[in-house]
Design a protein around this motif. Structure first.
Motif, PDB file in Angstrom:
ATOM      1  N   THR A 173      45.657  44.216  36.485  1.00 49.40           N
ATOM      2  CA  THR A 173      45.985  43.894  37.472  1.00 49.40           C
ATOM      3  C   THR A 173      44.497  43.325  37.301  1.00 49.40           C
ATOM      4  O   THR A 173      44.277  42.586  36.541  1.00 49.40           O
ATOM      5  CB  THR A 173      45.937  44.563  38.906  1.00 49.40           C
ATOM      6  OG1 THR A 173      46.166  43.728  40.141  1.00 49.40           O
ATOM      7  CG2 THR A 173      44.870  45.665  39.826  1.00 49.40           C
ATOM      8  N   TYR A 179      38.865  48.422  45.640  1.00 54.23           N
ATOM      9  CA  TYR A 179      37.310  48.194  46.737  1.00 54.23           C
ATOM     10  C   TYR A 179      37.116  48.557  47.291  1.00 54.23           C
ATOM     11  O   TYR A 179      38.825  48.627  48.677  1.00 54.23           O
ATOM     12  CB  TYR A 179      36.953  46.645  46.066  1.00 54.23           C
ATOM     13  CG  TYR A 179      36.764  46.056  45.090  1.00 54.23           C
ATOM     14  CD1 TYR A 179      37.588  46.140  43.512  1.00 54.23           C
ATOM     15  CD2 TYR A 179      35.433  46.027  44.741  1.00 54.23           C
ATOM     16  CE1 TYR A 179      36.294  45.883  42.582  1.00 54.23           C
ATOM     17  CE2 TYR A 179      34.488  46.010  43.497  1.00 54.23           C
ATOM     18  CZ  TYR A 179      35.821  45.592  42.381  1.00 54.23           C
ATOM     19  OH  TYR A 179      34.875  45.240  41.177  1.00 54.23           O
ATOM     20  N   ASP A 182      39.089  43.662  50.463  1.00 60.18           N
ATOM     21  CA  ASP A 182      39.750  42.585  49.594  1.00 60.18           C
ATOM     22  C   ASP A 182      38.151  42.259  48.662  1.00 60.18           C
ATOM     23  O   ASP A 182      37.254  41.562  49.768  1.00 60.18           O
ATOM     24  CB  ASP A 182      40.384  42.254  50.081  1.00 60.18           C
ATOM     25  CG  ASP A 182      41.109  40.925  49.302  1.00 60.18           C
ATOM     26  OD1 ASP A 182      40.047  41.029  48.566  1.00 60.18           O
ATOM     27  OD2 ASP A 182      42.172  40.202  49.710  1.00 60.18           O
ATOM     28  N   LYS A 184      37.917  39.678  47.160  1.00 55.57           N
ATOM     29  CA  LYS A 184      38.346  37.954  47.855  1.00 55.57           C
ATOM     30  C   LYS A 184      37.568  37.853  49.365  1.00 55.57           C
ATOM     31  O   LYS A 184      37.075  36.277  49.331  1.00 55.57           O
ATOM     32  CB  LYS A 184      39.845  37.428  47.562  1.00 55.57           C
ATOM     33  CG  LYS A 184      40.292  37.665  46.098  1.00 55.57           C
ATOM     34  CD  LYS A 184      41.054  36.588  46.276  1.00 55.57           C
ATOM     35  CE  LYS A 184      41.950  37.149  44.728  1.00 55.57           C
ATOM     36  NZ  LYS A 184      43.377  37.515  44.697  1.00 55.57           N
TER      37      LYS A 184
END
Ligand code: ADP
Ligand code: ASP
Ligand code: MG
Length: 404
Positions: A173, A179, A182, A184
Motif C-alpha cells: 500500500t 500505524y 492515521d 496523515k
C-alpha cells in the motif's frame, strides 16, 4: 519454493510509472523462485469516479449493474500489470474474477467470497506464469458480477491466500505499515510492528482504512498472517497475526481510529416501554441505514425517554423521513447534528488495566473537547465529538497513552 500473494492497492498502481515500479517488485519475488499470485485494485481514484458517474445516471442505480460498473477499474489495472510483466520477459496474464471463478455470496456491493476454484491458476503457475487477478470482484450463483465492499481487494488477497494455501500474503500500500493512528492526521504516529487480529479488526472497523474490516475478519477466521508493506519504500512493515510472538507492544492502547462524516439524531419524548427501540430501528435496518452508537436517557417520570443515535451524514434525511413516517412510534420532537467524528482508542491491554475511560475523558476535557456520545466494548472506547476537534483529540490521546 514459497507461494506468495502480492496485493497492490490503488495508489500502488495509480499511474503508469507506479505500475512499472510494482512490476519490478513482482519480478524480484519471481526471480527468487517463488510462486507468485498478484491481486490488484483499480488505479487510485477510478472507483470513486465510477461511483460519481453512477450517481449522475440514477439515484437508484440498479445494484447488479452498479457492481459491473465498479468492478471495471480492476480489469484495467490487471491488464496493464500483466502486459508490463510480459514486456519485461515474464509469462503473465490477467484473470477476471468470473474467469477464475471467485465465487461470492450475499448482496450486491457487499458480497463475500465463499469459494475460489484454483485449478487453472495452479496449472498456469506450474507452467511458470504469474497470474494477475482482479481484486474486489466475485461471481454469484446467478453468474452476475458482485463487489466486496470498498477496499475489498484486501479480502480477495486473503481469500486467495486461503484457497491457494499460500505461505505469505503481503498487502502493498502507500504507507509502510499499520500505524498507531492515521499518519496523515498525526505526524507523531508510530508504525506498529505486530498487531493481533482483534485489535486490527477494531481499528479497521472504527475507521483505519489501511485494511478492509471484512478482510481482517476473513484473515482471523482462516488464520492467515498478513504483512502490510509499502510499495514505495523497501522497509519492514506490520505483521497482522494471531498471537503476540514477542512483547513488541507493551502499550495498553495499541491505536487510535477515527471516522468522519458522522451525524447524530435525537428523538425526544418517546414512550419508555418494551419494543419501542426495536420499532424505531427496524425500518432503518430494512433500508440499509447503519445505526452506530446508541444512547437512551430515562426521563424522571419513567414513562418517556430520549433516544440519541448516530448514522452517516448522508443518511440523515432518509432516517428522519423514515422516523416521521413510522406509525408505530410517537415522540415530542426530533433534532440532528452533522459534522461529527467518532474517535476510538483500541487495545487489548484495556481488559486488564483499570482507569482507561477516565484517562481518555480527562485528556479530552483538558483540551476542552466536548464528548457527545460514548460507546465501549472490551477492547475499545469510542466517543463522538465535533469534527473540528479531530486532530486535537488524536494528538491529546496519542500523548496520554504514550504512543508518541
Ligand atoms: P490501498 O489503496 O493501498 O488499499 P488505502 O487508501 O485503502 O490503500 O489504505 C491506506 C491508507 O490508510 C493510508 O494512506 C493512510 O492514510 C490510511 N490509514 C488510516 N489509518 C491508518 C493507520 N492506522 N495506519 C496506516 N494507515 C492508515
Ligand atoms: N477499487 C476498490 C475500492 O476503491 C477496491 C479496493 O481498492 O480494494 O474500494
Ligand atoms: Mg484499501
Amino acid at each position: 519454493m514459497k507461494t506468495i500473494i502480492l496485493k497492490f492497492g490503488g495508489t500502488s498502481v495509480g499511474t503508469i510509472d507506479r505500475i512499472k515500479k510494482i512490476s519490478q517488485i513482482i519480478c524480484s519475488y519471481k526471480r527468487q523462485n517463488n510462486k507468485i499470485i498478484v491481486i490488484s485494485s483499480a488505479m487510485s481514484g477510478v472507483t470513486n469516479d465510477l461511483i460519481k458517474k453512477s450517481k449522475l445516471i440514477s439515484k437508484n442505480f440498479d445494484k447488479a449493474e452498479y457492481d459491473v460498473l465498479l468492478s471495471s477499474g480492476e480489469q484495467v489495472a490487471c491488464a496493464l500489470i500483466a502486459a508490463r510483466l510480459s514486456h519485461l520477459g515474464y509469462k503473465a496474464r490477467s484473470w477476471m474474477s468470473w474467469q477464475v471463478p471467485i465465487v461470492s455470496d450475499g448482496p450486491h456491493t457487499s458480497s463475500k467470497i465463499i469459494r475460489i476454484y484454483t485449478k487453472d491458476i495452479l496449472n498456469y503457475i506450474k507452467l511458470g506464469g504469474i497470474p494477475i487477478i482482479t481484486g474486489f470482484q466475485g461471481l454469484n450463483s446467478e453468474f452476475r458480477i458482485t463487489t466486496l465492499g470498498r477496499g475489498g481487494s484486501d479480502a480477495s488477497a486473503i481469500m486467495l491466500a486461503k484457497f491457494l494455501k499460500a505461505d505469505e500474503c503481503i498487502i502493498y500500500t502507500d504507507v509502510d505499515g499499520v500505524y498507531t493512528t492515521d499518519p496523515k492526521l498525526h505526524r507523531k504516529a508510530k508504525k506498529i510492528k505486530y498487531i493481533q487480529y482483534d485489535e486490527m479488526l477494531e481499528m479497521a472497523s472504527l475507521g483505519s482504512k489501511v485494511m478492509q474490516p471484512a478482510s481482517v475478519q476473513d484473515a482471523k477466521l482462516n488464520k492467515i498472517d498478513i504483512r502490510v508493506q509499502s510499495s514505495f519504500l523497501n522497509r519492514p512493515g506490520t505483521l497482522i497475526a494471531k498471537k503476540q510472538k514477542r512483547n513488541f507492544n507493551s502499550q495498553i492502547i495499541t491505536g487510535i481510529s477515527t471516522t468522519r462524516n458522522d451525524a447524530k439524531i435525537t428523538i425526544v419524548g418517546v414512550k419508555d416501554k418494551p419494543g419501542v427501540a426495536a420499532s424505531i430501528f427496524e425500518p432503518l435496518s430494512k433500508n440499509l441505514i447503519n445505526v452506530d452508537m446508541v444512547v437512551q436517557n430515562i426521563s424522571l417520570d419513567g414513562r418517556k425517554t430520549d433516544l440519541t443515535f448516530t448514522v452517516k451524514a448522508e443518511d440523515v434525511k432518509k432516517t428522519q423521513k423514515l422516523i416521521k413516517e413510522n406509525k408505530n412510534i410517537s415522540f415530542k420532537k426530533m433534532s440532528f447534528a452533522k459534522d461529527l467524528a467518532k474517535i476510538s482508542i483500541i487495545g487489548v491491554g484495556m481488559i486488564t488495566t483499570p482507569g482507561i475511560t477516565y484517562r481518555m475523558f480527562k485528556a479530552l476535557a483538558l483540551k476542552k473537547i466536548n464528548i457527545m456520545v460514548i460507546s465501549t466494548s472490551e477492547i475499545k472506547i469510542s466517543v463522538l465529538v465535533s469534527a473540528k476537534h479531530i486532530k486535537k483529540a488524536i494528538a491529546a490521546l496519542h500523548k496520554e497513552f504514550r504512543l508518541d
